[in-house]
Design a protein around this motif. Structure first.
Motif, PDB file in Angstrom:
ATOM      1  N   LEU A 168       0.886  -1.104   0.056  1.00  0.00           N
ATOM      2  CA  LEU A 168       0.141  -0.019   0.050  1.00  0.00           C
ATOM      3  C   LEU A 168       0.736   1.301   0.006  1.00  0.00           C
ATOM      4  CD1 LEU A 168      -2.650   1.397   0.423  1.00  0.00           C
ATOM      5  CD2 LEU A 168      -2.259   1.086   2.921  1.00  0.00           C
ATOM      6  N   ILE A 169       1.784   1.159   0.800  1.00  0.00           N
ATOM      7  CA  ILE A 169       2.730   2.420   1.000  1.00  0.00           C
ATOM      8  C   ILE A 169       3.553   2.630  -0.178  1.00  0.00           C
ATOM      9  CG2 ILE A 169       4.731   3.336   2.105  1.00  0.00           C
ATOM     10  CD1 ILE A 169       3.524   1.960   4.702  1.00  0.00           C
TER      11      ILE A 169
ATOM     12  N   ALA B  50       3.650   6.022  -2.969  1.00  0.00           N
ATOM     13  CA  ALA B  50       4.869   6.686  -3.505  1.00  0.00           C
ATOM     14  C   ALA B  50       4.993   6.426  -4.896  1.00  0.00           C
ATOM     15  CB  ALA B  50       6.129   5.950  -2.707  1.00  0.00           C
ATOM     16  N   LYS B  51       3.902   5.935  -5.574  1.00  0.00           N
ATOM     17  CA  LYS B  51       4.047   5.558  -7.056  1.00  0.00           C
ATOM     18  C   LYS B  51       4.991   4.392  -7.505  1.00  0.00           C
ATOM     19  CE  LYS B  51       1.266   8.993  -8.036  1.00  0.00           C
ATOM     20  NZ  LYS B  51      -0.031   8.900  -7.096  1.00  0.00           N
TER      21      LYS B  51
ATOM     22  N   GLY C 245      12.574   1.229  -9.684  1.00  0.00           N
ATOM     23  CA  GLY C 245      12.628   2.641  -9.357  1.00  0.00           C
ATOM     24  C   GLY C 245      12.957   2.857  -7.929  1.00  0.00           C
ATOM     25  N   ALA C 246      13.230   2.153  -7.338  1.00  0.00           N
ATOM     26  CA  ALA C 246      13.728   2.449  -5.618  1.00  0.00           C
ATOM     27  C   ALA C 246      14.879   2.221  -5.353  1.00  0.00           C
ATOM     28  CB  ALA C 246      12.846   1.438  -4.841  1.00  0.00           C
ATOM     29  N   ASP C 247      15.291   2.888  -4.491  1.00  0.00           N
ATOM     30  CA  ASP C 247      16.768   2.765  -4.035  1.00  0.00           C
ATOM     31  C   ASP C 247      16.807   2.489  -2.684  1.00  0.00           C
ATOM     32  OD1 ASP C 247      16.319   5.027  -2.299  1.00  0.00           O
ATOM     33  OD2 ASP C 247      17.302   6.469  -3.756  1.00  0.00           O
TER      34      ASP C 247
ATOM     35  N   THR D  49      15.333   4.803   0.110  1.00  0.00           N
ATOM     36  CA  THR D  49      13.543   4.685   0.093  1.00  0.00           C
ATOM     37  C   THR D  49      12.917   3.490   0.597  1.00  0.00           C
ATOM     38  OG1 THR D  49      13.800   6.108  -2.048  1.00  0.00           O
ATOM     39  CG2 THR D  49      11.876   4.742  -1.913  1.00  0.00           C
ATOM     40  N   LEU D  50      13.512   2.410   0.230  1.00  0.00           N
ATOM     41  CA  LEU D  50      12.891   1.123   0.628  1.00  0.00           C
ATOM     42  C   LEU D  50      13.134   1.060   2.377  1.00  0.00           C
ATOM     43  CD1 LEU D  50      11.943  -1.934   0.518  1.00  0.00           C
ATOM     44  CD2 LEU D  50      14.125  -2.514   0.718  1.00  0.00           C
ATOM     45  N   GLU D  51      14.163   1.447   2.894  1.00  0.00           N
ATOM     46  CA  GLU D  51      14.136   1.468   4.140  1.00  0.00           C
ATOM     47  C   GLU D  51      13.296   2.347   4.745  1.00  0.00           C
ATOM     48  OE1 GLU D  51      18.347   2.108   5.280  1.00  0.00           O
ATOM     49  OE2 GLU D  51      19.007   0.215   4.431  1.00  0.00           O
ATOM     50  N   ARG D  52      13.115   3.722   4.313  1.00  0.00           N
ATOM     51  CA  ARG D  52      12.125   4.466   4.788  1.00  0.00           C
ATOM     52  C   ARG D  52      10.678   4.085   4.574  1.00  0.00           C
ATOM     53  NH1 ARG D  52       9.206   8.248   2.140  1.00  0.00           N
ATOM     54  NH2 ARG D  52      10.782   8.042   0.169  1.00  0.00           N
ATOM     55  N   LEU D  53       9.981   3.580   3.725  1.00  0.00           N
ATOM     56  CA  LEU D  53       8.991   3.068   3.443  1.00  0.00           C
ATOM     57  C   LEU D  53       8.761   1.764   4.061  1.00  0.00           C
ATOM     58  CD1 LEU D  53       8.571   3.742  -0.338  1.00  0.00           C
ATOM     59  CD2 LEU D  53       7.943   5.317   1.380  1.00  0.00           C
TER      60      LEU D  53
END
Length: 141
Positions: free
Chosen positions: A64-65, A69-70, A106-108, A111-115
């Motif tokens: 969902l998150i 974040a597209k 598209g993720a780094d 970003t993965l850790e934050r989400l």
């Protein structure tokens, strides 16, 4: 919304046996007992069922998150390791460690850790546990 799980038990703690079922029928009279819980004998136990529930809840929350974040995961696999320890007065679940491997175009890693941290905090099963919940998230290619 309410979901059901049930357990049946016969006998004493060490010589008895039980069966766990889910209201959906996904598990029906699945065996469990002292030996499957504490001695590594085949069967299930409440802790691994909690781990499966936590892993499933967290992974859905992250999906969902990511969508917000597209981003869309091509693949996510989460393992929840539930620690059961003997403490004064009996046993307690003292920790849960979530380990995620995800392929998300598209993720780094940042970003993965934050989400993933947002998903860990917001997942309803995470909110249920009154214990330390750790998370290890790895972006794979």
């Amino acid at each position: 919304m309410k979901r059901n799980g049930s357990a049946k038990w016969q006998g004493g703690i060490k010589d008895g046996s039980g069966a766990i079922s889910t209201g959906s029928g996904a598990l029906h009279a699945y065996p469990y007992g002292f030996s499957s819980r504490f001695e590594g004998v085949p069967g299930t136990n409440p802790e691994e069922l909690l781990g499966a529930a936590h892993a499933g809840c967290f992974t859905m929350a992250l999906s969902l998150i990511l969508g917000e974040a597209k981003l869309t995961a091509e693949r996510m696999e989460t393992t929840a390791t539930v620690t059961l320890e003997q403490v004064e007065g009996g046993y307690a679940i003292t920790a849960v460690h979530l380990k995620l491997e995800a392929k998300i175009p598209g993720a780094d890693q940042a970003t993965l850790e934050r989400l993933a941290a947002q998903a860990k905090a917001g997942c309803p099963v995470s909110k249920l546990f009154n214990t330390e919940i750790t998370l290890e998230a790895t972006l794979v290619s």
